[in-house]
Design a protein around this motif. Sequence first.
Motif, short mmCIF file in Angstrom:
data_model
loop_
_atom_site.label_atom_id
_atom_site.label_comp_id
_atom_site.label_asym_id
_atom_site.label_seq_id
_atom_site.Cartn_x
_atom_site.Cartn_y
_atom_site.Cartn_z
N GLY A 26 0.79 -1.07 -0.02
CA GLY A 26 -0.01 -0.12 -0.04
C GLY A 26 0.85 1.07 -0.06
O GLY A 26 1.81 1.38 -0.78
N ASP A 27 0.55 2.19 1.05
CA ASP A 27 1.18 3.52 0.95
C ASP A 27 2.62 3.11 1.78
O ASP A 27 3.59 4.14 1.66
N GLN A 28 2.71 2.21 2.48
CA GLN A 28 3.96 2.04 3.19
C GLN A 28 4.95 1.06 2.67
O GLN A 28 5.56 0.29 3.41
N LEU A 29 5.32 1.46 1.55
CA LEU A 29 6.57 0.81 0.85
C LEU A 29 7.81 0.89 1.35
O LEU A 29 8.31 2.43 1.28
N GLN A 30 8.39 0.25 2.02
CA GLN A 30 9.92 0.33 2.81
C GLN A 30 10.87 0.07 1.51
O GLN A 30 10.62 -0.72 0.79
N ASP A 31 11.97 0.72 1.65
CA ASP A 31 13.00 0.71 0.91
C ASP A 31 13.60 -0.89 1.27
O ASP A 31 13.82 -1.19 2.19
N GLY A 32 13.82 -1.55 0.10
CA GLY A 32 14.50 -2.95 0.13
C GLY A 32 13.44 -4.05 0.28
O GLY A 32 13.52 -5.10 0.30
N GLU A 33 12.12 -3.47 0.40
CA GLU A 33 11.11 -4.55 0.37
C GLU A 33 10.61 -5.30 -1.03
O GLU A 33 10.30 -6.46 -0.96
N ILE A 34 11.26 -4.56 -2.08
CA ILE A 34 10.86 -5.32 -3.20
C ILE A 34 12.50 -5.66 -3.75
O ILE A 34 13.41 -4.69 -3.73
N LYS A 35 12.64 -6.93 -4.00
CA LYS A 35 13.81 -7.24 -4.50
C LYS A 35 13.54 -8.03 -5.96
O LYS A 35 12.78 -8.61 -6.10
N THR A 36 14.54 -7.73 -6.90
CA THR A 36 14.40 -8.36 -8.12
C THR A 36 14.95 -9.86 -7.88
O THR A 36 15.82 -10.10 -6.87
#
Lengths: 463, 245
Positions: B167-177
Motif C-alpha cells: 500500500g502506501d507504506q512501501l519500505q526501501d528494500g522490500e521489493i527485490k528483483t
Amino acid sequence: MQQRDNENRLSQEYTNSVLLNGTLQTPKWWPYLVSILGFFVVIGFVLFGIQIKYGLGVTGLNRPIYWGLYITTFVFWVGISHAGIMISAILRLTQAEWRRPVTRAAEILTIFSLATALVFPLIHAGRTWRIVYWLIPYDASRGIWPNIRSPLFMDPIAISTYLTGSTLFLFVALLPDLAVLRDRTTGFRKGFYTILALGWRGNPRQWKMQVVGGILLSALMLPIFVSVHSIVSWDFAVTTAVEGWHSTIFAPYFVIGAVHSGVSAVVTMMALMRWGWGWNEFIRPEHFDALARLLTVVATAWLGFTFLELLFALYGLDAPEIALREMQIFQYPWNMLFLTFLLTGYILPVPMWIFKRIRTNIALMFWSSILVNIGMWLERFLIIVPGLARRTPFVFTWEAYSPSWFEWYILFWSFCWVTLLMLIFSRVFPLVPLFEQKESEVFSDDIKIGRATVPTIFREEEE
Amino acid sequence: MVAEKNRSWGMVIDTDKCNGCSGCVTACQVENNIPLNDQNKFERGRVMSWIRIERYWEGEFPNVKARFIPIMCQHCENAPCEPVCPVYATYHNNEGLNVQVYNRCVGTRYCANGCPYIVRMFNYWEPTWPEEIRNHLNPDVTIRSRGIMEKCSMCMQRIKRGERNAGDQLQDGEIKTACQEACTTGAITFGDLNDPESEVSILAKSDRKYSLMPQLNTNPNVVYLATVDPYKDKNLGEKAKTNEH
C-alpha cells in the motif's frame, strides 16, 4: 504500310501498329516468361507464408544483426523507384526531349518497385499480421496513435504518397493512349478501356488539361524526390549508437545513390524493350547516349558523396567509428564486398560511358547498367550489415551474419515479382507512350548547317 | 495516482563484488519465463538472456585478472530505443522504467538496433520448454510469442506485487528483483533512486559510480560501481584507475 512520310517522319499508323504490338497481340515469348516468373512468384508467397507461420528464425539474422537482406532489398527498391521521378518529372520540367519514349517505362518501374518496397517491411517484421496497427494512422483499436517520431512510421507515409502521386501521373499520361486502345479493341477490353479513358476524344480542351495536369503533378512530386529516400536514410541515421549509421550526410547521399541506381535500371529496361518487342526505331541509341551522359554526372556526384561520407566519419577521430571503417573497408569478407561495390558501382561502368561508341552500344549499356545496380545493392548492404556487426565493447554480443537461402530467395522473388507485374502491365497498356512519340515526331526536324545534318526540336513559343 | 508516487526505480551493481557466477542469469531465466538456450541458439547467435555477464581479461600472464560486468537493460532516462519504435511498444513509464509492451510490438527490431548496450532480445521462433519445465513457468509473467522483442523489465511483476501488498507504506528494500535475490555476494541493489535515503541512492552517490557509455547521454537508471583494485599501484592498475572517476 508506309513507314515514313515525305518529311522523313515515322507515320502515325506505323507508330501505332508497332508500339501496340505487345498490347493488341501477344509476343511469342510472353506466355512462357510470364508462367516461369509466376511460378517463382508463387513459391515466394509460399515461403513468406512459412516464415509467418514459424517465425523469423528461418532467416540468418541474429543478435545484434537484426536487419539484413530484407531491409537492404527494401532500400534497394526504394532507390530504383527514383527513376520515375527523375525521368518523368525532372526531365519533363527541364524539357529534355529525349525523355519521351522512356517516360512511361520509368513511371511503371517506379510504381512496381515502390509497391515491392512497401511489401518488404511487412516481410521483415516479426508480426506481419499486426502491421495494420502501424501503417494506418488511426487510433481505432489501441487508443494510441503511431509514433510519429519514428522514421519507420514516416517511411510508409512517404512511400505511399509517392505511390499515389506516381499512379496519378501515370494515369494522366495514359489517357490519350487509352483512347487509342479503346478505338482498336472489341468486347470486354473495349469496355475496360472505355471506362479508363474517361471519354477522351482528343479535343483541344482535353489536351490542354492533360498537359497542365501532367506539369502540375510533376511539380507537386518534386518534394517527394527529396523526401522519400531521405526518410529511408533516417531509418539508419537517427540511431546514435550505431557507428556507420549515425551520419548527417545520409539523406543527400541516399537520394543521389537512388538516382544512380534508378536511372541505370531504366537503361536496363530500355535494352530489354528493344530486344523483347523490337521497338528499335523508337528507343534509339541516342536515348542510351543521353541517359549515359546523365548517369556519368550523377554517378560522379554519388562517388563524391561516398567519399564525403567516409570523410565525415573519420573527421571526428572517434575510435569506434574508425574501427568500423577499418572493418568495412579492409577486413575480410567486407573488403571483398567493398571492392566489388566500388568496381561495379563506379570504376567499371562509368569510365566506359565516356566513349560515345560504348554509350550507343545497347548490349554494353545493358550490362554496365546491371553492374551499377549490383554495386548499389552492395552499397546498401555494406551500410546496414557492418554497422550492426561492429565490434562493440560488449564482446559477448559479437556475431557474424550469413543470410539464409530463404532470404536470398525472397531477394530473387522481388525481381521476379517486379518483372512479372511489368510484363502483365505491358500486355494491357502500351509501354512506350504513343502520343509522346508522335508529338516528338511532329516537333523534331533536321536542319542543315553547312554539310552536317543536325536533329533539332521546334517549339512554338507563346508571345 | 501512480504518478504521485514519483518513483524512479534503479539499480546499483557493484562490480567489485561480482565474481561472475551467473547466478543472476539463471534466476532471471527462471523468474521471467525465458526459454532455455540450447547449442543451436548459441551457434546462431540468438541467445535469450535478459541479463548477461560480460567477461574481460586484464593484464599479461602471470598477472592476469578476469573482470566481470553484468549487463541488462539500463532503463535509460533518455533511451535511444524509445523514439524509433513506430508503435509505442517501448516507452518510458512514470516510475522511471523503460517498458516493453508485448501486445503492441510488431517486431521491426528497430529498438534493438538503437540500443547501444545490445540488451534487447528478439523471439526468432515460438518459445518452447521441455515438458517438465512447462509446469514451473512463472504465472505472473507473460510468455512472449514469436516475432516480438523482449528485455529486462526490472521484475515489473515483483514491483507491482510489492506495491500492492505494501500500500502506501512501501519500505526501501522490500521489493527485490530476482537477480538481486540470487546474487550470493550482494553485488546488486535495487530501489527507488528518487528517495534520497534509499540504499540505491546512497550507493549511487559513491565515488566509484559510473554508467555505461556516458558519451551517448542515455542517462541510465542502472549505476555501476567500479572495481577496487588491490594491484592498482602495480603494473595492472591503468584501466582500473580510469574507471574510478
